[in-house]
Scaffold this motif. Structure first.
Motif, short mmCIF file in Angstrom:
data_model
loop_
_atom_site.label_atom_id
_atom_site.label_comp_id
_atom_site.label_asym_id
_atom_site.label_seq_id
_atom_site.Cartn_x
_atom_site.Cartn_y
_atom_site.Cartn_z
N PHE A 48 0.85 -1.19 0.00
CA PHE A 48 0.00 0.00 0.00
C PHE A 48 0.89 1.24 0.00
O PHE A 48 1.76 1.39 0.87
CB PHE A 48 -0.89 -0.01 1.26
CG PHE A 48 -1.65 1.26 1.49
CD1 PHE A 48 -2.84 1.50 0.80
CD2 PHE A 48 -1.17 2.23 2.36
CE1 PHE A 48 -3.53 2.69 1.00
CE2 PHE A 48 -1.87 3.42 2.56
CZ PHE A 48 -3.06 3.64 1.88
N LYS A 82 6.67 -1.11 7.50
CA LYS A 82 5.79 0.07 7.50
C LYS A 82 6.69 1.29 7.59
O LYS A 82 7.52 1.40 8.49
CB LYS A 82 4.88 -0.01 8.73
CG LYS A 82 3.70 0.91 8.69
CD LYS A 82 2.92 0.89 9.99
CE LYS A 82 2.08 -0.34 10.17
NZ LYS A 82 1.28 -0.27 11.44
N GLY A 109 0.65 5.16 0.49
CA GLY A 109 -0.32 6.10 1.06
C GLY A 109 -0.56 7.34 0.20
O GLY A 109 0.22 7.66 -0.71
N ALA A 110 -1.62 8.03 0.55
CA ALA A 110 -2.01 9.23 -0.19
C ALA A 110 -0.87 10.25 -0.23
O ALA A 110 -0.21 10.49 0.78
CB ALA A 110 -3.25 9.85 0.47
N GLY A 143 3.31 5.27 4.50
CA GLY A 143 2.36 6.21 5.09
C GLY A 143 2.02 7.36 4.16
O GLY A 143 2.76 7.68 3.21
N ALA A 144 0.90 8.00 4.48
CA ALA A 144 0.48 9.17 3.70
C ALA A 144 1.59 10.22 3.72
O ALA A 144 2.20 10.47 4.76
CB ALA A 144 -0.80 9.74 4.31
N VAL A 178 7.19 5.64 7.18
CA VAL A 178 6.54 6.96 7.13
C VAL A 178 7.61 8.06 7.04
O VAL A 178 8.78 7.82 7.33
CB VAL A 178 5.68 7.23 8.40
CG1 VAL A 178 4.57 6.21 8.54
CG2 VAL A 178 6.54 7.29 9.65
N ILE A 184 8.64 2.28 10.98
CA ILE A 184 8.03 2.36 12.31
C ILE A 184 7.55 0.97 12.70
O ILE A 184 7.42 0.09 11.88
CB ILE A 184 6.85 3.36 12.39
CG1 ILE A 184 5.74 3.03 11.35
CG2 ILE A 184 7.34 4.77 12.22
CD1 ILE A 184 4.47 3.84 11.55
#
Ligand SMILES: CC(=O)SCCNC(=O)CCNC(=O)[C@H](O)C(C)(C)COP(=O)(O)OP(=O)(O)OC[C@H]1O[C@@H](n2cnc3c(N)ncnc32)[C@H](O)[C@@H]1OP(=O)(O)O
Length: 207
Positions: A164, A198, A166-167, A184-185, A200, A207
């Motif tokens: 995924f 994950k 993120g935006a 992450g977004a 960000v 993280i």
């Protein structure tokens, strides 16, 4: 493509966006399948039951199937189920998406409005390329991945299965992102990411 007996699998937020794109593309949908009958029925669809249950009325009827599920694991599982049953799995591309003639888009993938897919990119099955995302030249997006709204993948980026992005995230050219990764977004990814991480921030940190 315009079979009137198409079934939407899932019937909540993401499915609404897929359904509206399908309608714009001239694909009719009259039925939906979900675990239970929906409280909200914004498109007046008839409920056919749950595709995971024995009494589901949708198999072997010549219906077309449209994946309307945001969760990568569930969407991939259902995409495989429909494919393994030799049912017709539709690809939904919003008419405002810009897809290069030299790019491939796999079965069961959804390309949302204003998304761009540039030269020689390869998009797998059961993928979501969400609203206004940019997939630059020669990218490879594996089955079941989701590139969220506004994310930008520069040239030659690889995204592994079920990952995924993120935006509004940005991925630098040539970066390889593993399988089952969550970005992450708003993250800026400048280095490769191994499977199952994950990440960000800018620059991206685990993280
Ligand atoms: C059409 C649609 O809606 S498609 C969906 C689009 N949605 C998105 O793009 C959202 C993507 N999700 C995110 O960005 C999430 O925040 C995730 C998945 C990255 C992390 O979620 P969680 O695992 O629940 O992490 P959690 O919220 O506990 O945060 C953990 C730490 O990361 C930080 N963090 C979380 N997300 C981000 C982010 N996007 N950017 C920077 N830092 C972040 C938090 O501040 C926190 O930091 P701290 O430990 O210093 O306090």
């Amino acid at each position: 493509m315009s079979n009137s007996k198409n079934i939407l699998l899932g019937y909540s937020g993401h499915a609404y966006v897929v359904a509206e794109a399908a309608f714009k593309a001239g694909i009719a949908i009259h039925y939906y399948a979900d675990k239970k009958e929906a409280q909200n029925d914004p498109f007046n669809l008839d409920y056919l039951g749950y595709e995971g249950s024995g009494d589901f009325k949708g198999w072997n009827e010549g219906f077309g199937f449209i994946l309307g599920i945001g969760n990568n694991d569930i969407r991939t599982k259902l995409g495989k189920l429909v494919t393994n049953k030799d049912e017709d799995l539709l690809t939904v591309i919003h008419p405002s998406a810009a897809i290069s003639k030299s790019a491939d888009v796999g079965k069961g993938t959804f390309v949302s409005s204003q998304a761009s897919v540039n030269a020689l990119s390869n998009i797998g099955r059961f993928v979501i390329l969400n609203t206004n995302c940019v997939i630059e030249h020669e990218c490879h997006i594996a089955d079941g991945a989701h590139v969220a709204p506004g994310a930008v993948l520069a040239g030659n980026v690889k995204v592994g299965k079920n990952s995924f992005i993120g935006a509004n995230a940005v991925v630098k050219e040539g970066v390889t992102i593993g399988e089952n990764v969550i970005v992450g977004a708003g993250a800026t990814i400048i280095n490769d990411i191994p499977h199952n991480k994950k990440v960000v921030g800018n620059p991206g940190r685990e993280i």
